[in-house]
Design an enzyme around this catalytic site. Structure first.
Site, mmCIF file in Angstrom:
data_model
loop_
_atom_site.group_PDB
_atom_site.id
_atom_site.type_symbol
_atom_site.label_atom_id
_atom_site.label_comp_id
_atom_site.label_asym_id
_atom_site.label_seq_id
_atom_site.Cartn_x
_atom_site.Cartn_y
_atom_site.Cartn_z
ATOM 1 N NE ARG A 196 90.148 32.411 46.679
ATOM 2 C CZ ARG A 196 89.274 32.788 47.650
ATOM 3 N NH1 ARG A 196 89.362 32.311 48.898
ATOM 4 N NH2 ARG A 196 88.711 34.209 47.470
ATOM 5 C CE LYS A 200 91.345 36.677 49.606
ATOM 6 N NZ LYS A 200 91.599 37.248 48.183
ATOM 7 C CD GLU A 219 83.146 35.391 47.733
ATOM 8 O OE1 GLU A 219 82.939 36.854 47.411
ATOM 9 O OE2 GLU A 219 84.105 35.177 47.324
#
Length: 216
Positions: free
Chosen positions: A52, A54, A148
């Site tokens: 995903r 942000k 991340e």
């Protein structure tokens, strides 16, 4: 719209699209690693990959919370999960196998590791968080972009998902007895992971023994 405003919007679009490219690059690497494990070890460590990016609203909200000016330099330095990937594995040892594989990639930088499996959070949360950097090649330059990566077992992911849903049903503080029950359930999940890994190890051992051809 003023041309300077348009130029600024385009700069932010280019800035954020770099993270999308970084996600694509990392997803490709993980897919290759998973298929390589299947060919060499007859085992796919990765059950599922979810990525995903942000949203701009979420980035702005986080920057305001940190009390920082909304500049590209500040965003890049202070928000390290703009691009995020969550990997679910069958077994805990798969998590560290993926980490070792990432460490061996000479075009991936490991910036930081937070091991919440060996050191769970107070609420019982378990997962391995890795901040990585991966190069993205544009038409006229190269940029190292942060991604991340969170790696956890299917059982850990199940617990984290339900814990999140339960927690946000409360407008204020969650009652202490419920927090304690959530933590206890996390410990049960950890015991289940350990038990299933032991069973899997025993099955693999029996399989190897059965493959040994008797001499004589």
């Amino acid at each position: 719209m003023h041309r300077f405003e348009t130029a600024e919007i385009n700069e932010w679009k280019n800035f954020l699209i770099g993270y999308r490219f970084a996600l694509n690059e990392m997803n490709t690497k993980l897919t290759i690693l998973n298929e390589e494990f299947e060919l060499i070890h007859n085992h796919n460590p990765i059950e599922h990959i979810k990525s995903r990016l942000k949203s701009p609203k979420s980035i702005i909200r986080k920057m305001k919370f940190k009390g920082l000016d909304m500049t590209q330099e500040n965003v890049e330095a202070n928000i390290r999960d703009i691009a995020g990937i969550r990997i679910t594995c069958s077994f805990t040892k798969d998590i560290y196998a993926i980490l070792d594989a990432l460490r061996k990639q000479d075009d991936i930088r490991i910036v930081e590791i937070k091991d919440y499996i060996q050191n769970p959070k107070p609420n019982g949360y378990r997962s391995l968080h890795i901040i990585t950097e991966i190069p993205v090649f544009f038409s006229n330059h190269k940029r190292w972009m942060k991604v991340e990566i969170q790696i956890r077992t299917v059982a850990m992911d199940f617990w984290a998902s339900l814990e999140h849903k339960i927690y946000y049903k409360f407008d204020k503080e969650v009652p202490s007895h419920i927090l304690e029950e959530i933590k206890q359930s996390a410990e049960m999940i950890a015991e289940l992971d350990q038990k299933m890994e032991c069973i899997n190890d025993e099955v693999n051992l029996l399989k190897k023994q059965a493959e040994i051809v008797p001499q004589g």
